[in-house]
Design a protein around this motif. Structure first.
Motif, short mmCIF file in Angstrom:
data_model
loop_
_atom_site.label_atom_id
_atom_site.label_comp_id
_atom_site.label_asym_id
_atom_site.label_seq_id
_atom_site.Cartn_x
_atom_site.Cartn_y
_atom_site.Cartn_z
N LEU A 174 49.66 82.56 35.87
CA LEU A 174 48.72 81.86 35.00
C LEU A 174 49.40 81.27 33.77
CD1 LEU A 174 45.75 84.41 35.14
CD2 LEU A 174 46.05 82.31 36.46
N VAL A 175 50.52 81.87 33.39
CA VAL A 175 51.31 81.38 32.25
C VAL A 175 52.75 81.24 32.71
CG1 VAL A 175 52.20 81.92 29.96
CG2 VAL A 175 49.82 82.42 30.50
N ARG A 176 53.36 80.13 32.34
CA ARG A 176 54.75 79.91 32.75
C ARG A 176 55.54 79.30 31.59
NH1 ARG A 176 55.18 76.38 37.90
NH2 ARG A 176 54.30 78.30 38.77
N PHE A 177 56.64 79.96 31.26
CA PHE A 177 57.54 79.40 30.25
C PHE A 177 58.42 78.34 30.91
CE2 PHE A 177 56.41 83.46 28.35
CZ PHE A 177 56.25 83.12 27.01
N GLU A 178 58.58 77.20 30.22
CA GLU A 178 59.35 76.10 30.77
C GLU A 178 60.39 75.61 29.77
OE1 GLU A 178 59.25 74.25 33.84
OE2 GLU A 178 58.27 76.11 34.44
N LEU A 211 49.19 77.58 32.51
CA LEU A 211 49.46 77.11 31.15
C LEU A 211 50.97 77.11 30.99
CD1 LEU A 211 48.75 76.41 28.19
CD2 LEU A 211 48.75 78.88 27.74
N TYR A 212 51.53 75.95 30.69
CA TYR A 212 52.97 75.83 30.48
C TYR A 212 53.27 75.99 28.99
CZ TYR A 212 53.09 73.79 35.17
OH TYR A 212 52.96 73.58 36.52
N ILE A 213 54.14 76.94 28.67
CA ILE A 213 54.60 77.10 27.29
C ILE A 213 55.99 76.49 27.21
CG2 ILE A 213 55.10 78.72 25.43
CD1 ILE A 213 53.14 80.65 26.68
N LEU A 214 56.10 75.37 26.54
CA LEU A 214 57.37 74.65 26.45
C LEU A 214 58.20 75.20 25.30
CD1 LEU A 214 56.32 70.94 27.08
CD2 LEU A 214 56.98 72.70 28.72
N LYS A 269 63.70 79.04 28.31
CA LYS A 269 62.58 79.83 28.82
C LYS A 269 62.92 81.31 29.00
CE LYS A 269 63.13 78.94 33.81
NZ LYS A 269 62.46 78.32 34.98
N ILE A 270 64.18 81.65 29.06
CA ILE A 270 64.55 83.07 29.18
C ILE A 270 64.59 83.73 27.81
CG2 ILE A 270 66.35 84.68 29.90
CD1 ILE A 270 67.09 82.70 32.10
N ASN A 271 65.43 83.19 26.92
CA ASN A 271 65.58 83.80 25.60
C ASN A 271 64.31 83.70 24.76
OD1 ASN A 271 68.31 84.37 26.17
ND2 ASN A 271 68.94 82.35 25.46
N ASP A 272 63.65 82.56 24.82
CA ASP A 272 62.45 82.36 24.00
C ASP A 272 61.29 83.21 24.51
OD1 ASP A 272 64.11 80.58 22.82
OD2 ASP A 272 62.89 78.80 23.16
N ALA A 273 61.22 83.40 25.82
CA ALA A 273 60.18 84.27 26.37
C ALA A 273 60.42 85.72 25.95
CB ALA A 273 60.14 84.15 27.89
N ASP A 274 61.68 86.15 25.97
CA ASP A 274 62.01 87.50 25.50
C ASP A 274 61.58 87.68 24.04
OD1 ASP A 274 63.16 88.40 27.86
OD2 ASP A 274 65.17 87.70 27.32
N LYS A 285 72.24 86.46 17.78
CA LYS A 285 71.57 85.38 18.53
C LYS A 285 71.14 85.87 19.92
CE LYS A 285 72.01 80.46 19.62
NZ LYS A 285 70.79 80.13 18.83
N ASN A 286 69.91 85.58 20.28
CA ASN A 286 69.36 85.91 21.61
C ASN A 286 69.46 87.40 21.93
OD1 ASN A 286 68.89 83.14 22.02
ND2 ASN A 286 70.93 82.85 22.92
#
Length: 202
Positions: free
Chosen positions: A42-46, A8-11, A15-20, A185-186
């Motif tokens: 199974l899950v990948r931030f993109e 499952l791609y989470i757009l 992908k680093i800051n938003d995943a954090d 920020k971030n």
């Protein structure tokens, strides 16, 4: 068969800051599960680029011929395998920014109506609890006067009824002098002894 092997791609924009940000916001049980899914592939931030690029990416993959070329699978499969998360960016809850509204509209047109989520607050920084704001200030603002000033700004911000969409606390100075325009920020990866109770209380 190929589609079933895809994650499952989470757009997101970054992908680093938003995943954090998302991992930190999740309750611990779901955070631990998300990390397990990521570790298993199974899950990948993109990266979807900035908020303006995100709309172009959605439009691009809605075109079946282009999707086959760039993704290697039909557009209908891309829609099943992708989930879009994006900022609100508006000054009030009722009115997201022009670009945020366009992404929502494009998702609806591209059969992603139930495959996208606009965060409620203006930006990720607006989800930082007050305890995190003070700890980040303590860590990064060394000047006593500046720290005291930032404390005052944080307290005013916390008391603001429109806090979820108002301007973040910041200290701005003339060019050449150090300031704290983007202090928060971030910062969701910051090492400040996070407590899940902060988010529950917030």
């Amino acid at each position: 068969v190929r589609a079933s092997l895809q994650p499952l791609y989470i757009l997101v924009e970054n992908k680093i800051n938003d995943a954090d940000f998302l991992r930190r916001l999740f309750p611990k049980t779901w955070r631990d599960q998300l990390i397990k899914w990521e570790e298993r592939g199974l899950v990948r931030f993109e990266n979807a680029g900035g908020i303006t690029d995100m709309k172009k990416l959605i439009t691009h993959h809605h075109n079946n011929e282009l999707c086959l070329i760039y993704f290697g699978l039909p557009s209908a499969i891309w829609q099943l395998l992708n989930f879009i998360i994006y900022d609100h960016d508006g000054d009030t809850p009722e009115f997201p920014s022009k670009y945020s509204a366009e992404i929502h509209e494009e998702c609806t047109k591209s059969h992603l109506k139930n495959r996208n989520h606009r965060i409620y607050r203006k930006s990720q920084e607006h989800y930082l609890p007050k305890e995190a704001l003070f700890k980040i200030t303590d860590k990064h603002v060394t000047n006593t006067a500046d720290k005291s000033h930032m404390y005052q700004l944080i307290n005013a911000y916390i008391s603001d009824k429109n806090r979820s969409h108002s301007k973040m606390p910041q200290i701005m100075r003339s060019k050449g002098l150090s300031d704290y325009k983007k202090l928060f920020k971030n910062r969701f990866c910051e090492d400040i002894s996070w407590d899940d109770k902060w988010f529950n209380d917030d």
